[in-house]
Write an enzyme that holds these catalytic residues in place. Structure first.
Site, PDB file in Angstrom:
ATOM      1  N   LEU A   1       0.844  -1.197   0.000  1.00 23.11           N
ATOM      2  CA  LEU A   1       0.000   0.000   0.000  1.00 23.11           C
ATOM      3  C   LEU A   1       0.886   1.255   0.000  1.00 23.11           C
ATOM      4  O   LEU A   1       0.821   2.075  -0.915  1.00 23.11           O
ATOM      5  CB  LEU A   1      -0.924  -0.026   1.244  1.00 23.11           C
TER       6      LEU A   1
ATOM      7  N   GLU B   1       3.677   4.064  -0.424  1.00 18.80           N
ATOM      8  CA  GLU B   1       4.626   4.437  -1.489  1.00 18.80           C
ATOM      9  C   GLU B   1       5.614   5.462  -0.934  1.00 18.80           C
ATOM     10  O   GLU B   1       5.347   6.060   0.119  1.00 18.80           O
ATOM     11  CB  GLU B   1       3.849   5.034  -2.670  1.00 18.80           C
TER      12      GLU B   1
ATOM     13  N   ILE C   1      14.714   0.155  34.592  1.00 19.64           N
ATOM     14  CA  ILE C   1      14.849  -0.742  35.752  1.00 19.64           C
ATOM     15  C   ILE C   1      16.142  -1.570  35.649  1.00 19.64           C
ATOM     16  O   ILE C   1      16.759  -1.907  36.653  1.00 19.64           O
ATOM     17  CB  ILE C   1      13.583  -1.638  35.871  1.00 19.64           C
ATOM     18  N   HIS C   2      16.565  -1.854  34.416  1.00 18.90           N
ATOM     19  CA  HIS C   2      17.818  -2.602  34.220  1.00 18.90           C
ATOM     20  C   HIS C   2      19.049  -1.692  34.338  1.00 18.90           C
ATOM     21  O   HIS C   2      20.182  -2.191  34.271  1.00 18.90           O
ATOM     22  CB  HIS C   2      17.841  -3.263  32.841  1.00 18.90           C
TER      23      HIS C   2
ATOM     24  N   GLY D   1      22.199   0.445  33.473  1.00 22.10           N
ATOM     25  CA  GLY D   1      23.158   0.336  32.366  1.00 22.10           C
ATOM     26  C   GLY D   1      23.059  -0.989  31.636  1.00 22.10           C
ATOM     27  O   GLY D   1      23.290  -1.078  30.422  1.00 22.10           O
TER      28      GLY D   1
ATOM     29  N   GLU E   1       1.188   0.226  10.006  1.00 24.18           N
ATOM     30  CA  GLU E   1      -0.274   0.034   9.945  1.00 24.18           C
ATOM     31  C   GLU E   1      -0.998   1.283  10.471  1.00 24.18           C
ATOM     32  O   GLU E   1      -2.038   1.220  11.120  1.00 24.18           O
ATOM     33  CB  GLU E   1      -0.686  -1.255  10.662  1.00 24.18           C
TER      34      GLU E   1
ATOM     35  N   GLU F   1      -0.633   9.132  15.125  1.00 28.17           N
ATOM     36  CA  GLU F   1      -1.395  10.316  14.688  1.00 28.17           C
ATOM     37  C   GLU F   1      -2.527   9.877  13.745  1.00 28.17           C
ATOM     38  O   GLU F   1      -3.633  10.404  13.816  1.00 28.17           O
ATOM     39  CB  GLU F   1      -0.474  11.327  13.990  1.00 28.17           C
TER      40      GLU F   1
HETATM   41  C1  LIG Z   1       9.143  -1.770   9.473  1.00 25.75           C
HETATM   42  C2  LIG Z   1       8.018  -1.246   8.629  1.00 25.75           C
HETATM   43  C3  LIG Z   1       7.212  -2.139   7.951  1.00 25.75           C
HETATM   44  C4  LIG Z   1       6.158  -1.683   7.148  1.00 25.75           C
HETATM   45  N1  LIG Z   1       5.415  -2.586   6.432  1.00 25.75           N
HETATM   46  C5  LIG Z   1       4.511  -2.135   5.516  1.00 25.75           C
HETATM   47  C6  LIG Z   1       3.833  -3.045   4.645  1.00 25.75           C
HETATM   48  O1  LIG Z   1       3.999  -4.258   4.732  1.00 25.75           O
HETATM   49  N2  LIG Z   1       2.995  -2.531   3.711  1.00 25.75           N
HETATM   50  C7  LIG Z   1       2.755  -1.191   3.599  1.00 25.75           C
HETATM   51  O2  LIG Z   1       1.973  -0.797   2.723  1.00 25.75           O
HETATM   52  N3  LIG Z   1       3.382  -0.295   4.411  1.00 25.75           N
HETATM   53  C8  LIG Z   1       4.247  -0.738   5.358  1.00 25.75           C
HETATM   54  N4  LIG Z   1       4.917   0.160   6.193  1.00 25.75           N
HETATM   55  C9  LIG Z   1       4.674   1.580   6.007  1.00 25.75           C
HETATM   56  C10 LIG Z   1       3.951   2.249   7.171  1.00 25.75           C
HETATM   57  O3  LIG Z   1       2.602   1.868   7.202  1.00 25.75           O
HETATM   58  C11 LIG Z   1       4.163   3.762   6.996  1.00 25.75           C
HETATM   59  O4  LIG Z   1       5.525   4.020   7.320  1.00 25.75           O
HETATM   60  C12 LIG Z   1       3.248   4.590   7.874  1.00 25.75           C
HETATM   61  O5  LIG Z   1       1.915   4.475   7.442  1.00 25.75           O
HETATM   62  C13 LIG Z   1       3.648   6.071   7.889  1.00 25.75           C
HETATM   63  O6  LIG Z   1       3.888   6.564   6.621  1.00 25.75           O
HETATM   64  P1  LIG Z   1       5.252   7.384   6.312  1.00 25.75           P
HETATM   65  O7  LIG Z   1       6.371   6.524   6.795  1.00 25.75           O
HETATM   66  O8  LIG Z   1       5.246   7.793   4.896  1.00 25.75           O
HETATM   67  O9  LIG Z   1       5.173   8.644   7.259  1.00 25.75           O
HETATM   68  P2  LIG Z   1       4.459  10.047   6.915  1.00 25.75           P
HETATM   69  O10 LIG Z   1       3.065   9.816   6.457  1.00 25.75           O
HETATM   70  O11 LIG Z   1       5.355  10.844   6.049  1.00 25.75           O
HETATM   71  O12 LIG Z   1       4.392  10.716   8.344  1.00 25.75           O
HETATM   72  C14 LIG Z   1       5.488  11.380   8.966  1.00 25.75           C
HETATM   73  C15 LIG Z   1       4.979  11.957  10.294  1.00 25.75           C
HETATM   74  O13 LIG Z   1       3.966  12.934  10.039  1.00 25.75           O
HETATM   75  C16 LIG Z   1       2.777  12.583  10.741  1.00 25.75           C
HETATM   76  N5  LIG Z   1       1.621  13.001   9.953  1.00 25.75           N
HETATM   77  C17 LIG Z   1       1.375  12.755   8.636  1.00 25.75           C
HETATM   78  N6  LIG Z   1       0.222  13.307   8.268  1.00 25.75           N
HETATM   79  C18 LIG Z   1      -0.300  13.910   9.376  1.00 25.75           C
HETATM   80  C19 LIG Z   1      -1.476  14.652   9.666  1.00 25.75           C
HETATM   81  N7  LIG Z   1      -2.421  14.866   8.718  1.00 25.75           N
HETATM   82  N8  LIG Z   1      -1.685  15.118  10.910  1.00 25.75           N
HETATM   83  C20 LIG Z   1      -0.770  14.883  11.879  1.00 25.75           C
HETATM   84  N9  LIG Z   1       0.379  14.193  11.683  1.00 25.75           N
HETATM   85  C21 LIG Z   1       0.603  13.708  10.452  1.00 25.75           C
HETATM   86  C22 LIG Z   1       2.856  11.069  10.906  1.00 25.75           C
HETATM   87  O14 LIG Z   1       2.012  10.604  11.945  1.00 25.75           O
HETATM   88  C23 LIG Z   1       4.331  10.895  11.181  1.00 25.75           C
HETATM   89  O15 LIG Z   1       4.585  11.182  12.531  1.00 25.75           O
HETATM   90  C24 LIG Z   1       5.919  -0.290   7.041  1.00 25.75           C
HETATM   91  C25 LIG Z   1       6.726   0.612   7.755  1.00 25.75           C
HETATM   92  C26 LIG Z   1       7.759   0.150   8.534  1.00 25.75           C
HETATM   93  C27 LIG Z   1       8.604   1.144   9.270  1.00 25.75           C
END
Ligand SMILES: Cc1cc2nc3c(=O)[nH]c(=O)nc-3n(C[C@H](O)[C@H](O)[C@H](O)COP(=O)(O)OP(=O)(O)OC[C@H]3O[C@@H](n4cnc5c(N)ncnc54)[C@H](O)[C@@H]3O)c2cc1C
Length: 381
Positions: A125, A127, A338-339, A341, A364, A368
């Site tokens: 999902l 990008e 609690i641990h 260092g 997921e 926020e």
């Molecule tokens: C280890 C890992 C595994 C993952 N696996 C998958 C997967 O299998 N499939 C998949 O599709 N995705 C996957 N993801 C992606 C994940 O779902 C996204 O990273 C997540 O949804 C946040 O998107 P972003 O990283 O682009 O952050 P951004 O959307 O750029 O957000 C950056 C910050 O801005 C905040 N923000 C953004 N918009 C707003 C708003 N309107 N109001 C307030 N705050 C806001 C966010 O909360 C965040 O703190 C994975 C991510 C990680 C790290």
């Protein structure tokens, strides 16, 4: 609402706890260092049915309820959070997308191998420029005869390097965007034009395999569309409700493991001539940690139970995910404290729990994003 676990729930929970104690926990540190899972543990879990936990028996699945499934997943998360998220993405996102929204033809073609663990799923999902703002997806699916041509790049794809099946969300009608312009496709890995990137170097959940996946003129039969054309956004949202309940239970598993370590360390570690568990400052930390975990568990069970009853759980799954992931980060932080260092050293598992916990507030949907879902539901009611 009755949160009493059934005989089936308890049996599955016990089996998962046994697997976790004997096979997963003793190796989790090593797998974390190696940043991956050995094939033998995947084979073992496949043998036990862990790749078809939610699927109907007719496809070879265990057909578990959301509650039973998550009881088992919490046990696995307590032992190895990366292994758990690998299974969670496969079961609750990918298998569920096909099982709930796919045609009979798609189900019969793909679900038996997915239930058997022969084909692992990845959910595409996010990008590079569309994370929280899912509505800004750019991956395109253009109709050409009986096929769709997919072009685009997906980021942070869990199971990217293991997957035999990519569940891909793409834009079929740019004018409509998220409001009826997105569609969902089941794309087998051997379809020409798919490029899987290098494994991402991560802070935690290192045993899960995270990669960028690109699609260049990937030709997919129209029959591989999951659901109707234009229903992709709705499918993504409904499926993520499953996933969020799973991440709530993952958070509880990590937090519980950290609390157990903190309790046992506080009884052993002596300062000022007595175990640190004798200090009220430490006792109160443990009490806060346990209370928050139990409060989170009630939210997580409420969401899972409501889902099993067929209710709309958009608000409840987001509340559970928000609270449990925040609790998890609070608990692991206190467990490291609690641990002292030693908590900062790799020698103790709380160091890994601390790293693994961080992502529960990000993937997921960030915390926020959960607040956005919860508040929008409240204002609708
Ligand atoms: C280890 C890992 C595994 C993952 N696996 C998958 C997967 O299998 N499939 C998949 O599709 N995705 C996957 N993801 C992606 C994940 O779902 C996204 O990273 C997540 O949804 C946040 O998107 P972003 O990283 O682009 O952050 P951004 O959307 O750029 O957000 C950056 C910050 O801005 C905040 N923000 C953004 N918009 C707003 C708003 N309107 N109001 C307030 N705050 C806001 C966010 O909360 C965040 O703190 C994975 C991510 C990680 C790290």
């Amino acid at each position: 609402m009755d949160f009493k676990l059934s005989e089936d729930d308890l049996m599955l929970q016990e089996t998962a706890a046994d697997l976790a104690a004997k096979r997963i926990k003793p190796n989790a540190e090593k797998w974390d260092e190696e940043e991956g899972l050995p094939q033998e543990i995947l084979d073992e879990m496949a043998e036990l049915g862990y790749f078809g936990m939610l699927l109907p028996e007719e496809y070879g699945g265990l057909e578990l309820t959301t509650v039973t499934y998550n009881c088992a997943m919490e046990e696995l998360a307590a032992a190895c959070a990366g292994l758990m998220v690998m299974l969670s993405v496969h079961n609750s996102l990918c298998c569920e997308a096909i099982n709930r929204f796919g045609s009979d033809e798609l189900k019969q073609k793909y679900l038996p191998d997915m239930a058997a663990g022969k084909t692992i799923g990845a959910y595409c999902l996010t990008e590079p420029n569309a994370g929280t703002d899912v509505a800004s997806l750019k991956t395109s699916a253009v109709k050409k005869g009986d096929n769709y041509i997919i072009n685009g790049t997906k980021a942070f794809v869990t199971n990217g390097g293991l997957a035999g099946m990519f569940i891909v969300f793409a834009v079929t009608d740019p004018e409509k965007g998220a409001k009826g312009g997105f569609s969902c496709f089941a794309i087998p890995k051997d379809t020409p034009g798919i490029t899987v990137g290098a494994k991402e170097k991560k802070m935690g959940v290192k045993t899960s395999d995270t990669r960028e996946v690109s699609f260049a003129d990937v030709e997919v039969p129209a029959a591989n569309m999951i659901g109707e054309e234009g229903s992709g956004f709705k499918i993504a949202v409904i499926i993520l409700n499953n996933g969020r309940i799973g991440i709530a239970f993952q958070s509880l598993g990590i937090a519980r493991a950290a609390l157990e370590e903190a309790i046992s360390y506080s009884k052993e570690r002596k300062q000022f001539g007595q175990p640190i568990a004798g200090f009220q400052a430490i006792q109160f930390k443990l009490a806060h940690m346990a209370t928050k975990i139990d409060a989170g568990r009630l939210l997580a069970f409420r969401a899972a139970t409501m889902k099993d009853e067929g209710a709309n759980v958009a608000k409840e799954s987001s509340m559970a995910k928000l609270f449990c992931s925040q609790t998890c980060n609070y608990v692991v932080n206190e467990a490291v404290q609690i641990h002292g260092g030693y908590g900062y050293m790799k020698e103790y598992p709380v160091e890994r729990y601390f790293r693994d916990a961080r992502v529960t507030e990000i993937y997921e949907g960030t915390s926020e994003a959960q607040l956005m879902v919860i508040s929008s539901q409240l204002l609708k009611e």
